[in-house]
Design a protein around this motif. Structure first.
Motif, PDB file in Angstrom:
ATOM      1  N   GLY A  75       0.781  -1.233   0.000  1.00 56.94           N
ATOM      2  CA  GLY A  75       0.000   0.000   0.000  1.00 56.94           C
ATOM      3  C   GLY A  75       0.809   1.278   0.000  1.00 56.94           C
ATOM      4  O   GLY A  75       0.237   2.365  -0.072  1.00 56.94           O
ATOM      5  N   GLN A  76       2.130   1.179   0.064  1.00 55.67           N
ATOM      6  CA  GLN A  76       2.955   2.393   0.017  1.00 55.67           C
ATOM      7  C   GLN A  76       2.855   3.053  -1.345  1.00 55.67           C
ATOM      8  O   GLN A  76       2.694   2.390  -2.373  1.00 55.67           O
ATOM      9  N   SER A  77       2.985   4.377  -1.334  1.00 55.61           N
ATOM     10  CA  SER A  77       2.975   5.146  -2.577  1.00 55.61           C
ATOM     11  C   SER A  77       4.404   5.374  -3.057  1.00 55.61           C
ATOM     12  O   SER A  77       5.281   5.726  -2.261  1.00 55.61           O
ATOM     13  N   ILE A  78       4.597   5.203  -4.351  1.00 61.18           N
ATOM     14  CA  ILE A  78       5.892   5.476  -4.978  1.00 61.18           C
ATOM     15  C   ILE A  78       5.637   6.237  -6.268  1.00 61.18           C
ATOM     16  O   ILE A  78       4.771   5.866  -7.067  1.00 61.18           O
ATOM     17  N   ALA A  79       6.369   7.322  -6.446  1.00 60.68           N
ATOM     18  CA  ALA A  79       6.303   8.065  -7.701  1.00 60.68           C
ATOM     19  C   ALA A  79       7.227   7.385  -8.704  1.00 60.68           C
ATOM     20  O   ALA A  79       8.430   7.275  -8.473  1.00 60.68           O
ATOM     21  N   ALA A  82       4.579   9.566 -11.646  1.00 53.15           N
ATOM     22  CA  ALA A  82       3.214   9.064 -11.494  1.00 53.15           C
ATOM     23  C   ALA A  82       3.099   8.304 -10.180  1.00 53.15           C
ATOM     24  O   ALA A  82       3.834   7.332  -9.950  1.00 53.15           O
ATOM     25  N   CYS A  83       2.192   8.737  -9.319  1.00 51.27           N
ATOM     26  CA  CYS A  83       2.003   8.098  -8.022  1.00 51.27           C
ATOM     27  C   CYS A  83       1.305   6.755  -8.208  1.00 51.27           C
ATOM     28  O   CYS A  83       0.177   6.683  -8.697  1.00 51.27           O
ATOM     29  N   LEU A  84       1.984   5.671  -7.793  1.00 53.23           N
ATOM     30  CA  LEU A  84       1.442   4.326  -7.895  1.00 53.23           C
ATOM     31  C   LEU A  84       1.566   3.627  -6.544  1.00 53.23           C
ATOM     32  O   LEU A  84       2.320   4.076  -5.669  1.00 53.23           O
ATOM     33  N   THR A  85       0.850   2.522  -6.383  1.00 52.42           N
ATOM     34  CA  THR A  85       0.778   1.834  -5.098  1.00 52.42           C
ATOM     35  C   THR A  85       1.460   0.474  -5.160  1.00 52.42           C
ATOM     36  O   THR A  85       1.218  -0.313  -6.089  1.00 52.42           O
ATOM     37  N   VAL A  86       2.291   0.199  -4.158  1.00 51.13           N
ATOM     38  CA  VAL A  86       2.978  -1.090  -4.073  1.00 51.13           C
ATOM     39  C   VAL A  86       1.954  -2.173  -3.740  1.00 51.13           C
ATOM     40  O   VAL A  86       1.238  -2.095  -2.740  1.00 51.13           O
ATOM     41  N   GLU A  87       1.875  -3.213  -4.591  1.00 53.88           N
ATOM     42  CA  GLU A  87       0.955  -4.326  -4.352  1.00 53.88           C
ATOM     43  C   GLU A  87       1.678  -5.597  -3.939  1.00 53.88           C
ATOM     44  O   GLU A  87       1.127  -6.428  -3.226  1.00 53.88           O
ATOM     45  N   ASP A  88       2.917  -5.755  -4.390  1.00 63.09           N
ATOM     46  CA  ASP A  88       3.690  -6.957  -4.070  1.00 63.09           C
ATOM     47  C   ASP A  88       5.165  -6.573  -4.139  1.00 63.09           C
ATOM     48  O   ASP A  88       5.545  -5.666  -4.887  1.00 63.09           O
ATOM     49  N   TRP A  89       5.996  -7.254  -3.379  1.00 64.54           N
ATOM     50  CA  TRP A  89       7.422  -6.941  -3.405  1.00 64.54           C
ATOM     51  C   TRP A  89       8.228  -8.098  -2.831  1.00 64.54           C
ATOM     52  O   TRP A  89       7.705  -8.965  -2.129  1.00 64.54           O
ATOM     53  N   ASN A  90       9.507  -8.092  -3.169  1.00 60.94           N
ATOM     54  CA  ASN A  90      10.465  -9.005  -2.554  1.00 60.94           C
ATOM     55  C   ASN A  90      11.753  -8.221  -2.347  1.00 60.94           C
ATOM     56  O   ASN A  90      11.737  -6.986  -2.412  1.00 60.94           O
ATOM     57  N   ALA A  91      12.846  -8.901  -2.118  1.00 63.09           N
ATOM     58  CA  ALA A  91      14.093  -8.204  -1.818  1.00 63.09           C
ATOM     59  C   ALA A  91      14.662  -7.452  -3.014  1.00 63.09           C
ATOM     60  O   ALA A  91      15.478  -6.540  -2.837  1.00 63.09           O
ATOM     61  N   ASP A  92      14.220  -7.816  -4.219  1.00 65.78           N
ATOM     62  CA  ASP A  92      14.829  -7.251  -5.421  1.00 65.78           C
ATOM     63  C   ASP A  92      13.947  -6.289  -6.201  1.00 65.78           C
ATOM     64  O   ASP A  92      14.438  -5.367  -6.839  1.00 65.78           O
ATOM     65  N   ASP A  93      12.621  -6.515  -6.177  1.00 63.51           N
ATOM     66  CA  ASP A  93      11.752  -5.681  -7.004  1.00 63.51           C
ATOM     67  C   ASP A  93      10.358  -5.584  -6.395  1.00 63.51           C
ATOM     68  O   ASP A  93      10.045  -6.269  -5.422  1.00 63.51           O
ATOM     69  N   PHE A  94       9.537  -4.725  -6.963  1.00 60.67           N
ATOM     70  CA  PHE A  94       8.176  -4.539  -6.462  1.00 60.67           C
ATOM     71  C   PHE A  94       7.220  -4.399  -7.634  1.00 60.67           C
ATOM     72  O   PHE A  94       7.620  -4.045  -8.743  1.00 60.67           O
ATOM     73  N   GLU A  95       5.940  -4.670  -7.353  1.00 57.18           N
ATOM     74  CA  GLU A  95       4.929  -4.655  -8.404  1.00 57.18           C
ATOM     75  C   GLU A  95       3.928  -3.533  -8.187  1.00 57.18           C
ATOM     76  O   GLU A  95       3.501  -3.268  -7.062  1.00 57.18           O
ATOM     77  N   LEU A  96       3.533  -2.904  -9.303  1.00 57.00           N
ATOM     78  CA  LEU A  96       2.580  -1.803  -9.305  1.00 57.00           C
ATOM     79  C   LEU A  96       1.505  -2.087 -10.331  1.00 57.00           C
ATOM     80  O   LEU A  96       1.759  -2.726 -11.352  1.00 57.00           O
ATOM     81  N   PHE A  97       0.304  -1.563 -10.072  1.00 54.75           N
ATOM     82  CA  PHE A  97      -0.783  -1.713 -11.027  1.00 54.75           C
ATOM     83  C   PHE A  97      -1.102  -0.357 -11.634  1.00 54.75           C
ATOM     84  O   PHE A  97      -1.267   0.636 -10.924  1.00 54.75           O
ATOM     85  N   CYS A  98      -1.205  -0.309 -12.956  1.00 52.34           N
ATOM     86  CA  CYS A  98      -1.568   0.913 -13.677  1.00 52.34           C
ATOM     87  C   CYS A  98      -2.975   0.736 -14.236  1.00 52.34           C
ATOM     88  O   CYS A  98      -3.193  -0.119 -15.106  1.00 52.34           O
ATOM     89  N   SER A  99      -3.925   1.514 -13.724  1.00 46.23           N
ATOM     90  CA  SER A  99      -5.301   1.449 -14.210  1.00 46.23           C
ATOM     91  C   SER A  99      -5.401   2.070 -15.597  1.00 46.23           C
ATOM     92  O   SER A  99      -4.453   2.714 -16.086  1.00 46.23           O
TER      93      SER A  99
END
Length: 198
Positions: A37-41, A45-62
């Motif tokens: 749920g964290q916000s990252i620009a 573009a402000c997007l929300t973290v939905e999944d992550w691990n030690a190396d990368d994270f996933e965002l959804f673009c509507s």
């Protein structure tokens, strides 16, 4: 809320297009510190973290995000500017940036002058009234100052110091490349508050 001070550049490591939108995975050095749920620009573009691990994270673009940005064009291997949301006790070094992309412009010129760089960007007509010389503007998530506003050409110029050039995606931009633009939100509020008085 963001400041337009880019923390680092990340790399797109996966892209998945679906019927509801697009999922993007981004590699970055701070992934272990993320939470759901964290916000990252991402390039502004402000997007929300939905999944992550030690190396990368996933965002959804509507679909709304894809219509307002160029994130529908990014591919695996592309670099993006990253900034996590400003903590309440954090330093405020740039300007008020919401991560709400107002429009997409293009790089119109690039010139190196000594150690500095001058970049020109096209300015969509509907945003021009919010941009003033020496005012703030956010370009691909970078807080910048308008050095020259060319009303006749419909573009503006910013001066880029070596640190900004080296630490952001500007070093990989070429004339014709797209950029996200966010104008100063204060200008939009002033316009709204003064409607009917002019």
């Amino acid at each position: 809320m963001f400041t337009g001070i880019v923390e680092e550049t990340g790399e797109i490591v996966d892209v998945h297009d679906g019927p509801e939108g697009r999922r993007i995975r981004v590699a970055a050095s701070f992934c272990e510190d993320l939470e759901h749920g964290q916000s990252i620009a991402v390039s502004g573009a402000c997007l929300t973290v939905e999944d992550w691990n030690a190396d990368d994270f996933e965002l959804f673009c509507s679909e709304e995000t894809l219509e307002r940005t160029y994130l529908d064009e990014v591919e695996v291997g592309d670099a993006v500017n990253l900034e996590r949301a400003l903590p309440a006790d954090g330093r405020f070094d740039g300007h008020f940036v919401q991560g709400h992309v107002d429009g997409v412009g293009e790089v119109t010129e690039i010139e190196q002058v000594g150690d500095d760089w001058y970049f020109g960007f096209s300015l969509p007509e509907e945003l021009a009234r919010y941009v003033v010389e020496k005012g703030s503007i956010c370009v691909d998530g970078i807080s910048l100052t308008v050095a020259d506003l060319r009303d006749d050409d419909g573009d503006f110029v910013v001066a880029i110091i070596p640190a900004t050039y080296d630490l952001t995606t500007l070093s990989g931009k070429a004339v014709g490349d797209p950029v996200h633009l966010e104008v100063d939100v204060v200008a939009k509020y002033v316009e709204r508050l003064t409607e009917g008085y002019v």
